[in-house]
Design an enzyme around this catalytic site. Structure first.
Site, PDB file in Angstrom:
ATOM      1  N   LYS A  13       0.785  -1.272   0.081  1.00 33.73           N
ATOM      2  CA  LYS A  13       0.082   0.106  -0.093  1.00 33.73           C
ATOM      3  C   LYS A  13       1.035   1.107   0.120  1.00 33.73           C
ATOM      4  O   LYS A  13       0.593   2.245  -0.603  1.00 33.73           O
ATOM      5  CB  LYS A  13      -0.924  -0.118   1.155  1.00 33.73           C
ATOM      6  CG  LYS A  13      -1.976  -1.172   1.167  1.00 33.73           C
ATOM      7  CD  LYS A  13      -2.859  -0.937   2.462  1.00 33.73           C
ATOM      8  CE  LYS A  13      -2.013  -0.988   3.794  1.00 33.73           C
ATOM      9  NZ  LYS A  13      -1.113  -2.289   4.162  1.00 33.73           N
ATOM     10  N   ARG A  88      -9.623   1.423   8.672  1.00 42.04           N
ATOM     11  CA  ARG A  88      -9.207   0.048   9.025  1.00 42.04           C
ATOM     12  C   ARG A  88     -10.095  -0.827   9.594  1.00 42.04           C
ATOM     13  O   ARG A  88      -9.779  -2.051  10.115  1.00 42.04           O
ATOM     14  CB  ARG A  88      -8.000   0.533   9.937  1.00 42.04           C
ATOM     15  CG  ARG A  88      -6.978  -0.492   9.974  1.00 42.04           C
ATOM     16  CD  ARG A  88      -5.868  -0.440   9.328  1.00 42.04           C
ATOM     17  NE  ARG A  88      -4.750  -1.020   9.803  1.00 42.04           N
ATOM     18  CZ  ARG A  88      -3.446  -0.399   9.262  1.00 42.04           C
ATOM     19  NH1 ARG A  88      -3.441   0.480   8.433  1.00 42.04           N
ATOM     20  NH2 ARG A  88      -2.341  -1.134   9.737  1.00 42.04           N
ATOM     21  N   ARG A 127      11.585  -5.617   4.896  1.00 38.71           N
ATOM     22  CA  ARG A 127      11.507  -4.314   4.595  1.00 38.71           C
ATOM     23  C   ARG A 127      12.576  -3.453   5.256  1.00 38.71           C
ATOM     24  O   ARG A 127      12.704  -3.806   6.533  1.00 38.71           O
ATOM     25  CB  ARG A 127      10.023  -3.927   5.041  1.00 38.71           C
ATOM     26  CG  ARG A 127       9.974  -2.180   5.045  1.00 38.71           C
ATOM     27  CD  ARG A 127       8.622  -2.080   4.942  1.00 38.71           C
ATOM     28  NE  ARG A 127       7.878  -2.425   6.035  1.00 38.71           N
ATOM     29  CZ  ARG A 127       6.410  -2.159   6.381  1.00 38.71           C
ATOM     30  NH1 ARG A 127       5.820  -1.753   5.396  1.00 38.71           N
ATOM     31  NH2 ARG A 127       5.863  -2.831   7.315  1.00 38.71           N
ATOM     32  N   ARG A 160      11.332  -1.431  10.852  1.00 39.05           N
ATOM     33  CA  ARG A 160      10.311  -1.063  11.839  1.00 39.05           C
ATOM     34  C   ARG A 160      10.319  -2.027  13.096  1.00 39.05           C
ATOM     35  O   ARG A 160      10.157  -3.215  12.837  1.00 39.05           O
ATOM     36  CB  ARG A 160       9.113  -1.044  10.923  1.00 39.05           C
ATOM     37  CG  ARG A 160       8.750   0.272  10.380  1.00 39.05           C
ATOM     38  CD  ARG A 160       7.755   0.428   9.318  1.00 39.05           C
ATOM     39  NE  ARG A 160       6.273  -0.225   9.852  1.00 39.05           N
ATOM     40  CZ  ARG A 160       5.444  -0.152   9.292  1.00 39.05           C
ATOM     41  NH1 ARG A 160       5.285   0.307   7.945  1.00 39.05           N
ATOM     42  NH2 ARG A 160       4.207  -0.590   9.452  1.00 39.05           N
ATOM     43  N   ARG A 171      -0.563  -8.715  13.314  1.00 39.97           N
ATOM     44  CA  ARG A 171      -1.007  -7.748  12.612  1.00 39.97           C
ATOM     45  C   ARG A 171      -1.941  -8.350  11.520  1.00 39.97           C
ATOM     46  O   ARG A 171      -3.038  -7.793  11.087  1.00 39.97           O
ATOM     47  CB  ARG A 171       0.076  -7.007  12.007  1.00 39.97           C
ATOM     48  CG  ARG A 171       0.555  -5.677  12.796  1.00 39.97           C
ATOM     49  CD  ARG A 171       2.089  -5.268  12.420  1.00 39.97           C
ATOM     50  NE  ARG A 171       1.996  -4.757  11.018  1.00 39.97           N
ATOM     51  CZ  ARG A 171       3.115  -4.585  10.221  1.00 39.97           C
ATOM     52  NH1 ARG A 171       4.089  -5.058  10.670  1.00 39.97           N
ATOM     53  NH2 ARG A 171       3.173  -3.917   8.996  1.00 39.97           N
TER      54      ARG A 171
HETATM   55  P1  AP5 Z   1       4.863  -1.526   1.747  1.00 43.76           P
HETATM   56  O1  AP5 Z   1       4.603  -0.759   0.645  1.00 43.76           O
HETATM   57  O2  AP5 Z   1       5.671  -0.968   2.634  1.00 43.76           O
HETATM   58  O3  AP5 Z   1       3.535  -2.362   2.410  1.00 43.76           O
HETATM   59  P2  AP5 Z   1       2.489  -1.807   3.077  1.00 43.76           P
HETATM   60  O4  AP5 Z   1       1.202  -2.480   2.722  1.00 43.76           O
HETATM   61  O5  AP5 Z   1       2.257   0.052   2.950  1.00 43.76           O
HETATM   62  O6  AP5 Z   1       2.848  -2.311   4.738  1.00 43.76           O
HETATM   63  P3  AP5 Z   1       2.491  -1.906   6.044  1.00 43.76           P
HETATM   64  O7  AP5 Z   1       3.249  -2.681   6.803  1.00 43.76           O
HETATM   65  O8  AP5 Z   1       3.112  -0.249   5.996  1.00 43.76           O
HETATM   66  O9  AP5 Z   1       1.119  -1.690   6.165  1.00 43.76           O
HETATM   67  P4  AP5 Z   1       0.216  -1.719   7.544  1.00 43.76           P
HETATM   68  O10 AP5 Z   1      -1.141  -1.721   7.206  1.00 43.76           O
HETATM   69  O11 AP5 Z   1       0.592  -2.950   8.492  1.00 43.76           O
HETATM   70  O12 AP5 Z   1       1.008  -0.542   8.216  1.00 43.76           O
HETATM   71  P5  AP5 Z   1       0.648   0.949   8.762  1.00 43.76           P
HETATM   72  O13 AP5 Z   1       1.726   1.622   8.568  1.00 43.76           O
HETATM   73  O14 AP5 Z   1      -0.637   1.322   7.764  1.00 43.76           O
HETATM   74  O15 AP5 Z   1       5.691  -2.949   1.358  1.00 43.76           O
HETATM   75  C1  AP5 Z   1       6.106  -4.058   2.078  1.00 43.76           C
HETATM   76  C2  AP5 Z   1       7.545  -4.581   1.586  1.00 43.76           C
HETATM   77  O16 AP5 Z   1       7.311  -5.073   0.374  1.00 43.76           O
HETATM   78  C3  AP5 Z   1       8.307  -3.328   1.483  1.00 43.76           C
HETATM   79  O17 AP5 Z   1       9.831  -3.729   1.690  1.00 43.76           O
HETATM   80  C4  AP5 Z   1       8.473  -3.101  -0.218  1.00 43.76           C
HETATM   81  O18 AP5 Z   1       9.754  -2.767  -0.766  1.00 43.76           O
HETATM   82  C5  AP5 Z   1       8.101  -4.529  -0.615  1.00 43.76           C
HETATM   83  N1  AP5 Z   1       7.232  -4.607  -1.788  1.00 43.76           N
HETATM   84  C6  AP5 Z   1       6.286  -3.840  -2.163  1.00 43.76           C
HETATM   85  N2  AP5 Z   1       5.661  -4.042  -3.310  1.00 43.76           N
HETATM   86  C7  AP5 Z   1       6.220  -5.136  -3.641  1.00 43.76           C
HETATM   87  C8  AP5 Z   1       6.334  -5.957  -5.156  1.00 43.76           C
HETATM   88  N3  AP5 Z   1       5.047  -5.687  -5.939  1.00 43.76           N
HETATM   89  N4  AP5 Z   1       7.021  -6.929  -5.286  1.00 43.76           N
HETATM   90  C9  AP5 Z   1       7.760  -7.166  -3.957  1.00 43.76           C
HETATM   91  N5  AP5 Z   1       8.183  -6.301  -3.076  1.00 43.76           N
HETATM   92  C10 AP5 Z   1       7.416  -5.420  -3.011  1.00 43.76           C
HETATM   93  O19 AP5 Z   1       0.179   0.793  10.361  1.00 43.76           O
HETATM   94  C11 AP5 Z   1       1.170   0.554  11.180  1.00 43.76           C
HETATM   95  C12 AP5 Z   1       0.295   0.434  12.608  1.00 43.76           C
HETATM   96  O20 AP5 Z   1      -0.177   1.959  12.675  1.00 43.76           O
HETATM   97  C13 AP5 Z   1      -0.835  -0.270  12.738  1.00 43.76           C
HETATM   98  O21 AP5 Z   1      -0.485  -1.593  13.252  1.00 43.76           O
HETATM   99  C14 AP5 Z   1      -1.427   0.401  13.772  1.00 43.76           C
HETATM  100  O22 AP5 Z   1      -0.983   0.188  15.046  1.00 43.76           O
HETATM  101  C15 AP5 Z   1      -1.126   1.990  13.513  1.00 43.76           C
HETATM  102  N6  AP5 Z   1      -2.413   2.364  12.645  1.00 43.76           N
HETATM  103  C16 AP5 Z   1      -2.162   3.061  11.128  1.00 43.76           C
HETATM  104  N7  AP5 Z   1      -3.242   3.289  10.597  1.00 43.76           N
HETATM  105  C17 AP5 Z   1      -4.165   2.937  11.417  1.00 43.76           C
HETATM  106  C18 AP5 Z   1      -5.795   3.283  11.398  1.00 43.76           C
HETATM  107  N8  AP5 Z   1      -6.407   3.558  10.282  1.00 43.76           N
HETATM  108  N9  AP5 Z   1      -6.339   2.781  12.781  1.00 43.76           N
HETATM  109  C19 AP5 Z   1      -5.688   2.650  13.867  1.00 43.76           C
HETATM  110  N10 AP5 Z   1      -4.615   2.251  13.918  1.00 43.76           N
HETATM  111  C20 AP5 Z   1      -3.843   2.510  12.899  1.00 43.76           C
END
Ligand code: AP5
Ligand code: ZN
Length: 216
Positions: A13, A88, A127, A160, A171
């Site tokens: 994402k 979410r 990552r 991270r 997660r």
């Molecule tokens: P990446 O693009 O970083 O993936 P992502 O889907 O963004 O993963 P996240 O772990 O950031 O999502 P998340 O939803 O768990 O975390 P968030 O930060 O929102 O890609 C991942 C890896 O794959 C990278 O190394 C990349 O290079 C690689 N990659 C990408 N595309 C690829 C491809 N096509 N092929 C190969 N490799 C590839 O949330 C973190 C925390 O914040 C949550 O746990 C929660 O505590 C809090 N939080 C955030 N939003 C909310 C909310 N709305 N409500 C409550 N708590 C929240």
């Protein structure tokens, strides 16, 4: 365009949001990035969010919803935005609907990124992110030129805290229980588009743009 990206942790994402926001000339609004900036800045919001994030739990809705309400009221988000990581759960989606209704508008599209769990665990455990500019790398799929150093800005790369195996598993459970129901929620509203998110980053981007354009 007002759009949302939904998909499991590690679906790509953040990677796609960065590229799509620039292609579509709309700001990317990532709740995870805003929380992490607050954690590293030592703000009160950051202190509240950190314990939830380290466990892989969701930050409470009242905190998250108010943060998003403030961000979407900013000038650059008036004409459109791409949300990454919000909503979410169904209560957050209902809050977003009512926020947009108050602004006289609604979502154009919700793009679901589909990836299986085995791939997600591989992506998250490799990552690395830049402390300075936030660029995301992968040790095998998209490595930096020099170990531990960002190609774009020379910043330090770090892993991270929530990318440890046991937190990743939690997660994924939180995703299945709380976030996946959004797929049906948005399908019922007629705004869901889904794409396969495996393969090269640029192929996923091409699929995403085609899906968003077909829906808009
Ligand atoms: P990446 O693009 O970083 O993936 P992502 O889907 O963004 O993963 P996240 O772990 O950031 O999502 P998340 O939803 O768990 O975390 P968030 O930060 O929102 O890609 C991942 C890896 O794959 C990278 O190394 C990349 O290079 C690689 N990659 C990408 N595309 C690829 C491809 N096509 N092929 C190969 N490799 C590839 O949330 C973190 C925390 O914040 C949550 O746990 C929660 O505590 C809090 N939080 C955030 N939003 C909310 C909310 N709305 N409500 C409550 N708590 C929240
Ligand atoms: Zn950098």
């Amino acid at each position: 365009m007002r759009a949302v990206l939904v998909g499991p942790p590690g679906a790509g994402k953040g990677t796609q949001a960065q590229i799509l926001a620039s292609e579509l000339s709309i700001p990317k609004v990532s709740t995870g990035d805003i929380f992490r900036a607050n954690v590293s800045g030592g703000t009160e919001l950051g202190r509240t969010a950190k314990s939830y994030m380290d466990r892989g739990d969701l930050v409470p809705d009242e905190v998250t919803n108010e943060m998003v309400r403030g961000r979407l009221a900013e000038e650059d988000a008036r004409e459109g935005f791409l949300l990454d990581g919000f909503p979410r759960n169904v209560p957050q989606a209902e809050t977003l609907d009512s926020m947009l209704k108050d602004m006289g508008t609604a979502l154009d599209a919700v793009l679901e990124l589909k990836v299986d769990e085995e791939e997600v665990v591989k992506r998250l455990s490799g990552r690395r992110s830049c402390r300075e500019c936030g660029r995301v790398y992968h040790l095998d799929y998209d490595p930096p030129e020099a170990d531990g150093v960002c190609d774009a800005c020379g910043g330090e790369l770090y892993q991270r805290d929530d990318d440890r195996e046991e937190v990743i598993r939690h997660r994924l459970e939180v995703y299945r229980e709380q976030t996946e129901p959004l797929v049906a929620y948005y399908r019922d509203k007629g705004v869901l588009v889904a794409i396969g998110a495996t393969g090269a980053v640029e192929d996923v981007t091409a699929r995403a743009i085609a899906a968003l354009r077909s829906d808009a």
